[in-house]
Design a protein around this motif. Structure first.
Motif, PDB file in Angstrom:
ATOM      1  N   TYR A 234       0.787  -0.997   0.148  1.00 17.05           N
ATOM      2  CA  TYR A 234       0.017   0.091   0.293  1.00 17.05           C
ATOM      3  C   TYR A 234       0.565   1.306  -0.285  1.00 17.05           C
ATOM      4  CZ  TYR A 234      -3.989  -2.346   0.655  1.00 17.05           C
ATOM      5  OH  TYR A 234      -5.807  -3.353   0.723  1.00 17.05           O
ATOM      6  N   GLY A 235       1.775   0.882   0.164  1.00 11.81           N
ATOM      7  CA  GLY A 235       3.013   2.061   0.560  1.00 11.81           C
ATOM      8  C   GLY A 235       4.007   2.189  -0.238  1.00 11.81           C
ATOM      9  N   GLY A 236       3.824   1.161  -1.792  1.00 15.91           N
ATOM     10  CA  GLY A 236       4.288   1.052  -3.301  1.00 15.91           C
ATOM     11  C   GLY A 236       3.879   2.047  -4.040  1.00 15.91           C
ATOM     12  N   PRO A 237       4.786   2.116  -4.994  1.00 17.32           N
ATOM     13  CA  PRO A 237       4.510   3.564  -6.257  1.00 17.32           C
ATOM     14  C   PRO A 237       3.405   2.609  -6.819  1.00 17.32           C
ATOM     15  CG  PRO A 237       6.412   1.762  -6.994  1.00 17.32           C
ATOM     16  CD  PRO A 237       6.181   1.893  -5.927  1.00 17.32           C
ATOM     17  N   ASP A 238       3.556   1.009  -7.321  1.00 19.10           N
ATOM     18  CA  ASP A 238       2.146   0.616  -7.838  1.00 19.10           C
ATOM     19  C   ASP A 238       0.873   0.573  -7.459  1.00 19.10           C
ATOM     20  OD1 ASP A 238       4.121  -0.318  -9.946  1.00 19.10           O
ATOM     21  OD2 ASP A 238       3.581  -3.175  -9.740  1.00 19.10           O
ATOM     22  N   PHE A 239       0.350   0.587  -6.331  1.00 16.51           N
ATOM     23  CA  PHE A 239      -1.285   1.103  -5.430  1.00 16.51           C
ATOM     24  C   PHE A 239      -1.321   2.528  -5.742  1.00 16.51           C
ATOM     25  CE2 PHE A 239      -4.017   2.681  -2.016  1.00 16.51           C
ATOM     26  CZ  PHE A 239      -4.667   1.843  -2.444  1.00 16.51           C
ATOM     27  N   ALA A 240       0.004   3.161  -5.173  1.00 15.84           N
ATOM     28  CA  ALA A 240      -0.560   5.404  -5.471  1.00 15.84           C
ATOM     29  C   ALA A 240      -1.114   5.265  -7.072  1.00 15.84           C
ATOM     30  CB  ALA A 240       0.955   5.509  -5.780  1.00 15.84           C
ATOM     31  N   GLU A 241      -0.648   4.409  -8.387  1.00 16.89           N
ATOM     32  CA  GLU A 241      -0.741   4.413  -9.669  1.00 16.89           C
ATOM     33  C   GLU A 241      -2.007   3.946  -9.347  1.00 16.89           C
ATOM     34  OE1 GLU A 241      -0.433   4.752 -13.903  1.00 16.89           O
ATOM     35  OE2 GLU A 241      -0.195   5.917 -12.205  1.00 16.89           O
ATOM     36  N   GLY A 242      -2.247   2.785  -9.221  1.00 17.03           N
ATOM     37  CA  GLY A 242      -3.515   1.960  -9.633  1.00 17.03           C
ATOM     38  C   GLY A 242      -4.832   2.906  -9.032  1.00 17.03           C
ATOM     39  N   VAL A 243      -4.345   3.840  -7.573  1.00 18.65           N
ATOM     40  CA  VAL A 243      -5.815   4.470  -7.154  1.00 18.65           C
ATOM     41  C   VAL A 243      -5.770   5.506  -8.425  1.00 18.65           C
ATOM     42  CG1 VAL A 243      -6.159   5.892  -5.610  1.00 18.65           C
ATOM     43  CG2 VAL A 243      -5.936   3.420  -5.201  1.00 18.65           C
ATOM     44  N   ARG A 244      -4.398   6.121  -8.613  1.00 19.63           N
ATOM     45  CA  ARG A 244      -4.640   6.928  -9.765  1.00 19.63           C
ATOM     46  C   ARG A 244      -5.735   6.995 -11.304  1.00 19.63           C
ATOM     47  NH1 ARG A 244      -3.018   9.608 -14.282  1.00 19.63           N
ATOM     48  NH2 ARG A 244      -2.110   7.514 -14.189  1.00 19.63           N
ATOM     49  N   ALA A 245      -5.069   6.167 -11.029  1.00 19.40           N
ATOM     50  CA  ALA A 245      -5.580   5.880 -12.901  1.00 19.40           C
ATOM     51  C   ALA A 245      -6.783   5.347 -12.553  1.00 19.40           C
ATOM     52  CB  ALA A 245      -4.618   4.390 -13.671  1.00 19.40           C
ATOM     53  N   PHE A 246      -7.439   4.927 -11.973  1.00 21.45           N
ATOM     54  CA  PHE A 246      -8.897   4.191 -11.536  1.00 21.45           C
ATOM     55  C   PHE A 246      -9.951   5.267 -11.540  1.00 21.45           C
ATOM     56  CE2 PHE A 246     -12.747   3.577  -9.009  1.00 21.45           C
ATOM     57  CZ  PHE A 246     -13.174   1.809  -9.600  1.00 21.45           C
ATOM     58  N   LEU A 247      -9.088   6.325 -10.544  1.00 22.80           N
ATOM     59  CA  LEU A 247     -10.443   7.466 -10.344  1.00 22.80           C
ATOM     60  C   LEU A 247     -10.402   8.552 -11.650  1.00 22.80           C
ATOM     61  CD1 LEU A 247      -9.135   8.645  -6.809  1.00 22.80           C
ATOM     62  CD2 LEU A 247     -10.583   7.463  -7.248  1.00 22.80           C
ATOM     63  N   ALA A 248      -8.942   8.323 -12.830  1.00 21.10           N
ATOM     64  CA  ALA A 248      -9.355   9.464 -13.993  1.00 21.10           C
ATOM     65  C   ALA A 248      -9.141   8.426 -14.649  1.00 21.10           C
ATOM     66  CB  ALA A 248      -7.313   9.399 -13.651  1.00 21.10           C
ATOM     67  N   LYS A 249     -10.170   7.125 -14.617  1.00 17.22           N
ATOM     68  CA  LYS A 249     -10.626   6.339 -15.625  1.00 17.22           C
ATOM     69  C   LYS A 249      -9.177   5.832 -16.322  1.00 17.22           C
ATOM     70  CE  LYS A 249     -15.353   7.120 -14.505  1.00 17.22           C
ATOM     71  NZ  LYS A 249     -16.703   7.858 -14.959  1.00 17.22           N
ATOM     72  N   GLU A 250      -8.320   6.033 -16.305  1.00 15.73           N
ATOM     73  CA  GLU A 250      -7.489   5.143 -17.393  1.00 15.73           C
ATOM     74  C   GLU A 250      -7.430   3.774 -16.681  1.00 15.73           C
ATOM     75  OE1 GLU A 250      -5.081   9.709 -17.670  1.00 15.73           O
ATOM     76  OE2 GLU A 250      -4.466   7.896 -16.514  1.00 15.73           O
ATOM     77  N   LYS A 251      -6.100   3.353 -18.242  1.00 19.30           N
ATOM     78  CA  LYS A 251      -5.100   2.291 -17.974  1.00 19.30           C
ATOM     79  C   LYS A 251      -3.725   2.204 -17.354  1.00 19.30           C
ATOM     80  CE  LYS A 251      -3.439  -2.114 -19.875  1.00 19.30           C
ATOM     81  NZ  LYS A 251      -3.357  -2.746 -21.585  1.00 19.30           N
ATOM     82  N   PRO A 252      -3.866   1.681 -15.410  1.00 15.96           N
ATOM     83  CA  PRO A 252      -2.551   1.803 -15.207  1.00 15.96           C
ATOM     84  C   PRO A 252      -1.271   1.594 -15.832  1.00 15.96           C
ATOM     85  CG  PRO A 252      -3.752  -0.345 -14.144  1.00 15.96           C
ATOM     86  CD  PRO A 252      -4.729   0.734 -14.811  1.00 15.96           C
ATOM     87  N   ALA A 253      -0.335   2.147 -15.303  1.00 17.31           N
ATOM     88  CA  ALA A 253       1.445   1.819 -15.966  1.00 17.31           C
ATOM     89  C   ALA A 253       2.145   1.179 -14.416  1.00 17.31           C
ATOM     90  CB  ALA A 253       1.946   2.697 -16.350  1.00 17.31           C
ATOM     91  N   PHE A 254       1.878   0.046 -14.140  1.00 15.31           N
ATOM     92  CA  PHE A 254       2.281  -0.406 -13.162  1.00 15.31           C
ATOM     93  C   PHE A 254       3.968  -0.839 -13.508  1.00 15.31           C
ATOM     94  CE2 PHE A 254      -1.374  -2.952 -11.985  1.00 15.31           C
ATOM     95  CZ  PHE A 254      -2.005  -1.258 -10.875  1.00 15.31           C
TER      96      PHE A 254
END
Length: 256
Positions: A234-254
């Protein structure tokens, strides 16, 4: 209307409806809080014999959590708080039934697997596609409960391949009490289950649930190093990217 509708109209039965169809009944923090309070109220209520859980709208039982809630809380603490609610559901002395019509993923699947019985329409789908959506991880007890209900093979497919499991495969695996064609048949099957439970010995049902809960406590307890593992996720970059992409309705780039 409330996002969580609690109906006590039938003697001996509490019906709980998740009522956010515009969001496919995604759970909010307030809904979880209401469920926690309800489980606490029912823990010593011998007048209630059955609890039925269902989603409104015909498209979902519940499609996970309201992701924006994670932005306002410590994600690991929030996950632990949700798990405590699930523990309360599993520990209820009443027989609990998840009536599933549509998508049942993420937090919705966690609730369904902590119910005693599951009935679903043939169009329903089950899974934890979090590796492709949010880049988070399940707490161990939630993972273990899924494996206990669906079997390890389907649980691995849900999480490692990010695939949703169809209702017929879930029924074949023993995760469902029944697979039915539509909502009318779902309601009829749930009514039949409730009728049978109301005629059964409360002592037998209560003791059986206690025995099964003791078994689950042995096999589904979180390991001692659980929190550091979850904080790494939860403190890593993938979760931050996942939340950002989800709220922006984009595909995440993990990136890992």
């Amino acid at each position: 209307m409330s996002d969580l509708i609690i109906d006590r109209g039938r003697p001996g039965v509490v019906a709980v409806a998740f009522n956010r169809p515009e969001r496919r009944n995604a759970f909010t923090q307030a809904m979880y809080a209401q469920m926690r309070e309800l489980w606490h109220e029912l823990a010593d209520d011998r007048s209630v014999r059955v609890v039925v859980l269902r989603g409104e709208g015909g498209k979902a039982f519940a499609a996970g959590n309201e992701i924006s809630d994670f932005l306002e809380a410590d994600a690991v603490e929030y996950e632990t708080w949700i798990r405590e609610m699930l523990d309360g559901l599993l520990a209820l002395p009443q027989v609990t039934i998840a009536a599933i019509d549509g998508v049942c993923v993420g937090g919705g699947l966690a609730v369904a697997t902590n119910a005693d019985l599951r009935v679903a329409t043939s169009s329903s789908r089950f899974g934890y596609p979090i590796a492709r959506t949010l880049g988070n991880a399940l707490s161990s007890p939630v993972l273990y409960r899924c494996a206990a209900v669906f079997g390890e093979s389907l649980t691995r497919e849900m999480l490692l391949a990010s695939r949703l499991v169809t209702a017929d495969r879930a029924y074949a695996a023993g995760a469902l009490t029944a697979e039915v064609p539509d909502r009318a048949a779902l309601d009829a099957e749930v009514d039949a289950l409730v009728d049978g439970i109301l005629q059964a010995s409360p002592v037998t049902l209560r003791v059986t649930k206690q025995q099964l809960r003791r078994r689950a406590a042995i096999t589904e307890t979180a390991p001692a190093d659980e929190e550091p593992l979850l904080r790494e996720v939860y403190g890593g970059p993938d979760f931050a990217e996942g939340v950002r992409a989800f709220l922006a309705k984009e595909k995440p780039a993990f990136g890992g």
